[in-house]
Write an enzyme that holds these catalytic residues in place. Structure first.
Site, PDB file in Angstrom:
ATOM      1  N   ARG A 298       0.834  -1.200   0.000  1.00  0.00           N
ATOM      2  CA  ARG A 298       0.000   0.000   0.000  1.00  0.00           C
ATOM      3  C   ARG A 298       0.872   1.254   0.000  1.00  0.00           C
ATOM      4  O   ARG A 298       2.050   1.205   0.367  1.00  0.00           O
ATOM      5  CB  ARG A 298      -0.899   0.030   1.240  1.00  0.00           C
ATOM      6  CG  ARG A 298      -1.852  -1.147   1.362  1.00  0.00           C
ATOM      7  CD  ARG A 298      -2.649  -1.041   2.659  1.00  0.00           C
ATOM      8  NE  ARG A 298      -3.615  -2.130   2.809  1.00  0.00           N
ATOM      9  CZ  ARG A 298      -3.378  -3.259   3.479  1.00  0.00           C
ATOM     10  NH1 ARG A 298      -2.181  -3.462   4.048  1.00  0.00           N
ATOM     11  NH2 ARG A 298      -4.305  -4.192   3.575  1.00  0.00           N
TER      12      ARG A 298
ATOM     13  N   LYS B  85      -1.867  -2.249   7.896  1.00  0.00           N
ATOM     14  CA  LYS B  85      -2.983  -1.661   8.636  1.00  0.00           C
ATOM     15  C   LYS B  85      -3.023  -2.202  10.051  1.00  0.00           C
ATOM     16  O   LYS B  85      -2.699  -3.358  10.301  1.00  0.00           O
ATOM     17  CB  LYS B  85      -4.307  -1.963   7.924  1.00  0.00           C
ATOM     18  CG  LYS B  85      -4.526  -1.130   6.663  1.00  0.00           C
ATOM     19  CD  LYS B  85      -5.929  -1.354   6.122  1.00  0.00           C
ATOM     20  CE  LYS B  85      -6.214  -0.403   4.947  1.00  0.00           C
ATOM     21  NZ  LYS B  85      -7.572  -0.596   4.412  1.00  0.00           N
TER      22      LYS B  85
ATOM     23  N   HIS C 262      -2.483   2.908  -6.017  1.00  0.00           N
ATOM     24  CA  HIS C 262      -3.265   1.695  -5.773  1.00  0.00           C
ATOM     25  C   HIS C 262      -3.490   0.898  -7.054  1.00  0.00           C
ATOM     26  O   HIS C 262      -3.735  -0.312  -6.998  1.00  0.00           O
ATOM     27  CB  HIS C 262      -4.599   2.053  -5.124  1.00  0.00           C
ATOM     28  CG  HIS C 262      -4.953   1.166  -3.971  1.00  0.00           C
ATOM     29  ND1 HIS C 262      -4.192   1.089  -2.815  1.00  0.00           N
ATOM     30  CD2 HIS C 262      -5.966   0.291  -3.789  1.00  0.00           C
ATOM     31  CE1 HIS C 262      -4.739   0.220  -1.988  1.00  0.00           C
ATOM     32  NE2 HIS C 262      -5.813  -0.290  -2.562  1.00  0.00           N
TER      33      HIS C 262
ATOM     34  N   ARG D 281      -0.971  -1.720  -7.135  1.00  0.00           N
ATOM     35  CA  ARG D 281      -1.322  -2.797  -6.193  1.00  0.00           C
ATOM     36  C   ARG D 281      -2.380  -3.706  -6.825  1.00  0.00           C
ATOM     37  O   ARG D 281      -2.280  -4.935  -6.748  1.00  0.00           O
ATOM     38  CB  ARG D 281      -1.836  -2.176  -4.894  1.00  0.00           C
ATOM     39  CG  ARG D 281      -2.287  -3.174  -3.823  1.00  0.00           C
ATOM     40  CD  ARG D 281      -2.550  -2.407  -2.531  1.00  0.00           C
ATOM     41  NE  ARG D 281      -3.365  -3.117  -1.564  1.00  0.00           N
ATOM     42  CZ  ARG D 281      -2.895  -3.979  -0.667  1.00  0.00           C
ATOM     43  NH1 ARG D 281      -1.611  -4.260  -0.614  1.00  0.00           N
ATOM     44  NH2 ARG D 281      -3.704  -4.565   0.204  1.00  0.00           N
TER      45      ARG D 281
ATOM     46  N   HIS E 275      -4.344  -8.546   3.479  1.00  0.00           N
ATOM     47  CA  HIS E 275      -5.784  -8.502   3.725  1.00  0.00           C
ATOM     48  C   HIS E 275      -6.122  -9.361   4.946  1.00  0.00           C
ATOM     49  O   HIS E 275      -5.515 -10.405   5.156  1.00  0.00           O
ATOM     50  CB  HIS E 275      -6.561  -9.040   2.522  1.00  0.00           C
ATOM     51  CG  HIS E 275      -6.614  -8.095   1.370  1.00  0.00           C
ATOM     52  ND1 HIS E 275      -6.878  -8.491   0.070  1.00  0.00           N
ATOM     53  CD2 HIS E 275      -6.444  -6.743   1.303  1.00  0.00           C
ATOM     54  CE1 HIS E 275      -6.860  -7.433  -0.727  1.00  0.00           C
ATOM     55  NE2 HIS E 275      -6.601  -6.371  -0.002  1.00  0.00           N
TER      56      HIS E 275
ATOM     57  N   TYR F  56     -10.255  -9.469  -6.973  1.00  0.00           N
ATOM     58  CA  TYR F  56      -9.250  -9.550  -8.026  1.00  0.00           C
ATOM     59  C   TYR F  56      -9.383 -10.807  -8.882  1.00  0.00           C
ATOM     60  O   TYR F  56      -8.586 -11.023  -9.795  1.00  0.00           O
ATOM     61  CB  TYR F  56      -7.847  -9.514  -7.415  1.00  0.00           C
ATOM     62  CG  TYR F  56      -7.562  -8.237  -6.684  1.00  0.00           C
ATOM     63  CD1 TYR F  56      -7.390  -7.036  -7.366  1.00  0.00           C
ATOM     64  CD2 TYR F  56      -7.461  -8.218  -5.302  1.00  0.00           C
ATOM     65  CE1 TYR F  56      -7.137  -5.858  -6.697  1.00  0.00           C
ATOM     66  CE2 TYR F  56      -7.200  -7.044  -4.618  1.00  0.00           C
ATOM     67  CZ  TYR F  56      -7.040  -5.865  -5.327  1.00  0.00           C
ATOM     68  OH  TYR F  56      -6.793  -4.695  -4.655  1.00  0.00           O
TER      69      TYR F  56
END
Length: 291
Positions: free
Chosen positions: A145, A169, A237, A240, A263, A272
């Site tokens: 990210r 995150k 992004h 990514r 994730h 995806y």
């Protein structure tokens, strides 16, 4: 109670500073609405009807559904926090549902565009040229990210194991493999900026030798993507998305891609699994009698 809730988000839920600030802004906006419309000064007495009135006011102000849903998520989290601690008898946000939004497939580069980006663009041999090339390569080759990119430190690069330690995150660390070409590129870049005698905490720096910031990376990526694609969206992004799409197109396991992307749920990665245009064209050319 808002302050305690925000501390809970940062220290227990490990939300980023950016997210906690967004939640704080949403709550302040909500309580300002309650004060003006219903003369409420605290969350005591707030009911489902008051939350619904706020959502309606946001829609009347033509706020897009995605932004409204983020604010709804904030309220649901806040009132759940209060209810779990016995500060509210009933959770007024329990029946609030997110709005339906149009699902858009992620934008990504075609293989031919990726080849042009990585192999055909000429970067100059200066510090900034080496840095720009490294940023593009890192985003595509690792799928990290934007926030993870700008917070990379030199010590996060393990050239022996060929891994990159990434702080994702909610401050969750993960290891991302990097290839030999990328390792050599990182080493070449480090030689370029260490030749000035400077040593900085962060790996990627601006021309003024300061830590990169989001808008700097946005402009950098837009500059180079603008040379090779007609996509309207040209953000970091996109690279990514391209990483994930190309990995899955070439047979990577969905769960492995999930781990690489950082994730927490498989559902976030499943977006995806759409077929790329190249794959659809190939299938059409091979199978359709009129192709």
């Amino acid at each position: 109670m808002v302050d305690k809730f925000l501390k809970f988000l940062v220290y227990e839920k490990r939300f980023s500073r950016h997210t906690s600030l967004a939640y704080e802004k949403d709550l302040n906006q909500f309580f300002s609405f309650l004060k003006v419309q219903f003369q409420f000064h605290t969350e005591q007495g707030v009911a489902h009807i008051h939350l619904r009135a706020w959502v309606v006011s946001l829609l009347e102000a033509q706020l897009n559904p995605i932004s409204v849903n983020r604010k709804i998520a904030c309220l649901k989290s806040y009132f759940k926090f209060l209810n779990a601690r016995g500060l509210l008898v009933k959770n007024p946000a329990s029946r609030i549902r997110p709005l339906k939004t149009e699902k858009k497939l992620p934008s990504f580069l075609r293989l031919s565009e990726t080849t042009s980006l990585l192999d055909h663009i000429e970067y100059d041999n200066s510090f900034s040229g080496k840095r720009d090339q490294l940023v593009i390569e890192l985003l595509y080759a690792s799928g990290i990210r934007l926030s993870e990119l700008i917070n990379l430190k030199e010590e996060d690069v393990n050239t022996y194991d060929g891994t990159l330690k990434v702080l994702g995150k909610r401050n969750k660390e993960r290891l991302v493999p990097i290839n030999e070409f990328l390792i050599e590129m990182i080493q070449s870049y480090l030689r370029a900026y260490k030749s000035t005698g400077e040593s900085k905490a962060y790996l990627l720096l601006t021309d003024k030798r300061k830590q990169m910031y989001p808008m700097f990376v946005y402009r950098l990526v837009q500059k180079y993507l603008g040379q090779i694609t007609t996509l309207k969206k040209r953000s970091p992004h996109v690279l990514r998305h391209t990483f994930a799409t190309h990995m899955l197109d070439r047979g990577a396991e969905l769960n492995a891609v999930k781990e690489l992307l950082g994730h927490t749920s498989l559902a976030a990665t499943q977006v995806y699994t759409h077929n790329s245009m190249e794959k659809l064209k190939k299938t059409f050319d091979q199978a359709h009698p009129k192709a």
